[in-house]
Motif scaffolding. Structure first.
Motif, short mmCIF file in Angstrom:
data_model
loop_
_atom_site.label_atom_id
_atom_site.label_comp_id
_atom_site.label_asym_id
_atom_site.label_seq_id
_atom_site.Cartn_x
_atom_site.Cartn_y
_atom_site.Cartn_z
N HIS A 36 -14.89 -51.71 10.21
CA HIS A 36 -13.76 -51.99 10.94
C HIS A 36 -13.03 -50.90 11.32
O HIS A 36 -13.23 -49.83 10.66
CB HIS A 36 -12.81 -53.12 10.25
CG HIS A 36 -13.50 -54.37 10.02
ND1 HIS A 36 -14.10 -54.81 8.83
CD2 HIS A 36 -13.54 -55.32 10.75
CE1 HIS A 36 -14.37 -56.01 8.75
NE2 HIS A 36 -14.38 -56.38 10.04
N THR A 37 -12.05 -50.77 12.56
CA THR A 37 -11.62 -49.88 13.03
C THR A 37 -10.69 -48.84 11.87
O THR A 37 -10.87 -47.70 12.10
CB THR A 37 -10.72 -50.07 14.12
OG1 THR A 37 -11.37 -51.01 15.43
CG2 THR A 37 -9.89 -48.89 14.60
N ILE A 40 -12.99 -46.69 10.18
CA ILE A 40 -13.15 -45.39 11.05
C ILE A 40 -12.18 -44.32 10.80
O ILE A 40 -12.31 -43.28 10.59
CB ILE A 40 -13.50 -45.90 12.47
CG1 ILE A 40 -14.80 -46.70 12.35
CG2 ILE A 40 -13.78 -44.69 13.28
CD1 ILE A 40 -14.90 -47.27 13.80
N GLU A 41 -11.00 -44.90 10.98
CA GLU A 41 -9.58 -44.09 11.07
C GLU A 41 -9.51 -43.31 9.68
O GLU A 41 -9.03 -42.21 9.53
CB GLU A 41 -8.42 -44.87 11.18
CG GLU A 41 -8.27 -45.48 12.50
CD GLU A 41 -7.16 -46.53 12.70
OE1 GLU A 41 -6.55 -46.77 11.75
OE2 GLU A 41 -6.97 -47.00 13.85
N LYS A 44 -12.09 -40.23 9.35
CA LYS A 44 -11.46 -39.33 10.18
C LYS A 44 -11.33 -38.07 9.69
O LYS A 44 -10.31 -38.01 9.02
CB LYS A 44 -10.98 -39.87 11.21
CG LYS A 44 -10.56 -38.65 12.48
CD LYS A 44 -11.57 -38.41 13.37
CE LYS A 44 -11.34 -37.42 14.58
NZ LYS A 44 -12.56 -37.08 15.28
N THR A 74 -23.51 -53.12 11.17
CA THR A 74 -22.90 -52.07 12.04
C THR A 74 -23.98 -51.47 12.89
O THR A 74 -25.28 -51.43 12.52
CB THR A 74 -22.05 -50.95 11.72
OG1 THR A 74 -21.24 -50.41 12.75
CG2 THR A 74 -22.55 -50.06 10.75
N TYR A 81 -16.14 -44.86 19.08
CA TYR A 81 -16.55 -45.80 18.03
C TYR A 81 -15.59 -47.02 18.03
O TYR A 81 -14.34 -46.90 18.62
CB TYR A 81 -16.38 -45.15 16.70
CG TYR A 81 -17.33 -43.87 16.50
CD1 TYR A 81 -18.64 -44.16 16.87
CD2 TYR A 81 -16.86 -42.57 16.22
CE1 TYR A 81 -19.60 -42.90 16.53
CE2 TYR A 81 -17.58 -41.59 16.44
CZ TYR A 81 -18.89 -41.73 16.55
OH TYR A 81 -19.76 -40.57 16.57
N SER A 82 -16.10 -48.25 17.42
CA SER A 82 -15.22 -49.37 17.69
C SER A 82 -15.66 -50.33 16.25
O SER A 82 -16.75 -50.12 15.45
CB SER A 82 -15.28 -50.23 18.67
OG SER A 82 -16.80 -50.61 18.79
N GLY A 83 -14.48 -51.25 15.98
CA GLY A 83 -14.85 -52.35 15.04
C GLY A 83 -15.11 -53.56 15.60
O GLY A 83 -15.81 -53.57 16.71
N SER A 89 -20.60 -47.47 14.80
CA SER A 89 -19.96 -46.44 13.90
C SER A 89 -20.65 -45.03 13.78
O SER A 89 -21.80 -44.90 14.51
CB SER A 89 -20.14 -46.96 12.59
OG SER A 89 -19.78 -48.24 12.39
N ASN A 269 -12.68 -54.46 6.09
CA ASN A 269 -11.28 -54.34 6.20
C ASN A 269 -10.72 -55.67 6.01
O ASN A 269 -9.67 -55.87 6.20
CB ASN A 269 -10.93 -53.81 7.51
CG ASN A 269 -9.32 -53.59 7.51
OD1 ASN A 269 -8.66 -52.76 6.70
ND2 ASN A 269 -8.79 -54.07 8.54
#
Length: 361
Positions: A36-37, A40-41, A44, A74, A81-83, A89, A269
């Motif tokens: 999920h987003t 990814i955060e 980073k 995914t 990129y997105s969730g 991903s 998430n």
């Protein structure tokens, strides 16, 4: 004529040879590896993405298995990129899962086409470049013909893997790509092909069922019986994002078949009840000698829970080994969980254990 000491040496050699012929392979299967987003955060960095810390506390358990499989829910695409609802991903996610102990990715799931034809193909390329086995989606019919069913030979035991999904969220498969869909005619044909490869056992990995339902649907049960009737002996289920029961079949003291209807989430998430963790399926196969049939020596499980917290205003995700049913402690003390985090982990463990132990209703 042999002297007594020579006979003793010969006897020891023959006994050692017989023991050496017995083969054993251990397998672990994890549930849905989602991105999920917020994940990814969390990964980073100034130079890219680093997902490795997510799996640090669980990887020793994964590395214990000869074969460790996971549902990669995914696609590995390119920015942005997105969730949810379209999972795209960074390719670093595959590297982190591999370094976390997984050597087999299943890619037939409802998010296989989230980044289209390009994403499906890039996902396959990234996984294979990482040196990981992959099955369930294919770039071309020739790719599928060459690599499916996936046959892995480990410690002298030949295992054929099948992988199918109920659908792709309405997204069309663009030729020449292939996503394996649950179709009994196709599956029966694939099993026939698998049997030509002379496997010791066939394992089917199915993306099926209803999301957030802790009991298998009638369709899951029907497909499971169909698979068992057609020489599949072990079934691993994904998709509901919550744990569902395990069902084993025996003859005397021997396990003949087993189905893990849903392993739940390996990492995500999702934080609501029953979705913040999952199950690892533990399986041991053995053969007394090269000519003997394979024995399902062990069908077992352990639980994992995703710990999410914030550090310097940035989310952090860790997959933790949760309670093993053979232990009394709910968690390992050095996790240093806050009281509310411990409550959430204990809640998951209690609910998951109840679902598994009460079985099919």
């Amino acid at each position: 004529m042999f002297k007594p000491y020579q006979l003793a040496i010969l006897t020891l050699f023959l006994a050692t040879s017989l023991v050496a012929k017995e083969e054993r392979v251990s397998l672990i299967f994890a549930g849905d590896a989602m991105v999920h987003t917020p994940q990814i955060e969390a990964a980073k960095t100034a130079n890219g993405y680093n997902f490795h810390p997510t799996f640090e506390k669980i990887k020793s358990r994964i590395f214990n298995a000869d074969i460790a499989g996971v549902n990669l829910e995914t696609t590995l695409g390119t920015p942005p990129y997105s969730g949810y609802p379209l999972f795209i991903s960074p390719k670093e996610y595959a590297k982190a899962l591999h370094h976390g102990g997984f050597n087999l990715f299943f890619t037939a799931n409802n998010h296989a086409l989230d980044s289209g034809k390009k994403g499906l193909e890039q996902t396959i390329d990234v996984i294979r470049k990482e040196g990981v086995k992959q099955t369930g989606t294919f770039k071309t019919p020739d790719d599928r013909a060459l690599n499916y069913p996936l046959m892995l030979i480990k410690n002298g035991i030949r295992i054929a893997f099948l992988n199918y999904t109920y659908g792709t969220n309405g997204l069309p498969v663009r030729p020449p790509n292939i996503v394996n869909l649950i179709d009994t005619t196709l599956i029966k044909k694939d099993i026939a092909t698998a049997n030509q490869l002379n496997p010791d056992i066939i394992i089917a990995v199915m993306h099926w069922g209803h999301e957030y339902h802790t009991q298998p649907s009638s369709h899951q049960k029907e497909i499971a019986q169909f698979l068992f009737n057609n020489k599949v002996r072990i079934i691993i289920g994904h998709h509901p994002h919550v744990i569902q029961p395990i069902q084993t079949y025996t003859e005397g003291d021997s396990i003949t078949h087993a189905v893990f209807y849903s392993l739940g989430n390996f990492v995500s998430n999702q934080r609501w009840e029953n979705s913040d963790g999952g199950m690892l399926a533990h399986i041991v196969l053995s053969k007394k000698d090269p000519e003997a049939p394979v024995t399902i020596e062990l069908i077992d499980y352990s639980l994992v829970w995703t710990h999410k917290y914030f550090k310097d205003n940035k989310p952090v995700f860790n997959v933790l080994p949760a309670q093993d049913k053979n232990t009394t402690a709910l968690s390992t003390p050095n996790f240093n969980l806050q009281s509310y985090e411990q409550y959430m982990m204990d809640r998951f463990v209690k609910s998951a254990t109840t679902i598994i132990e009460e079985g099919i209703k």
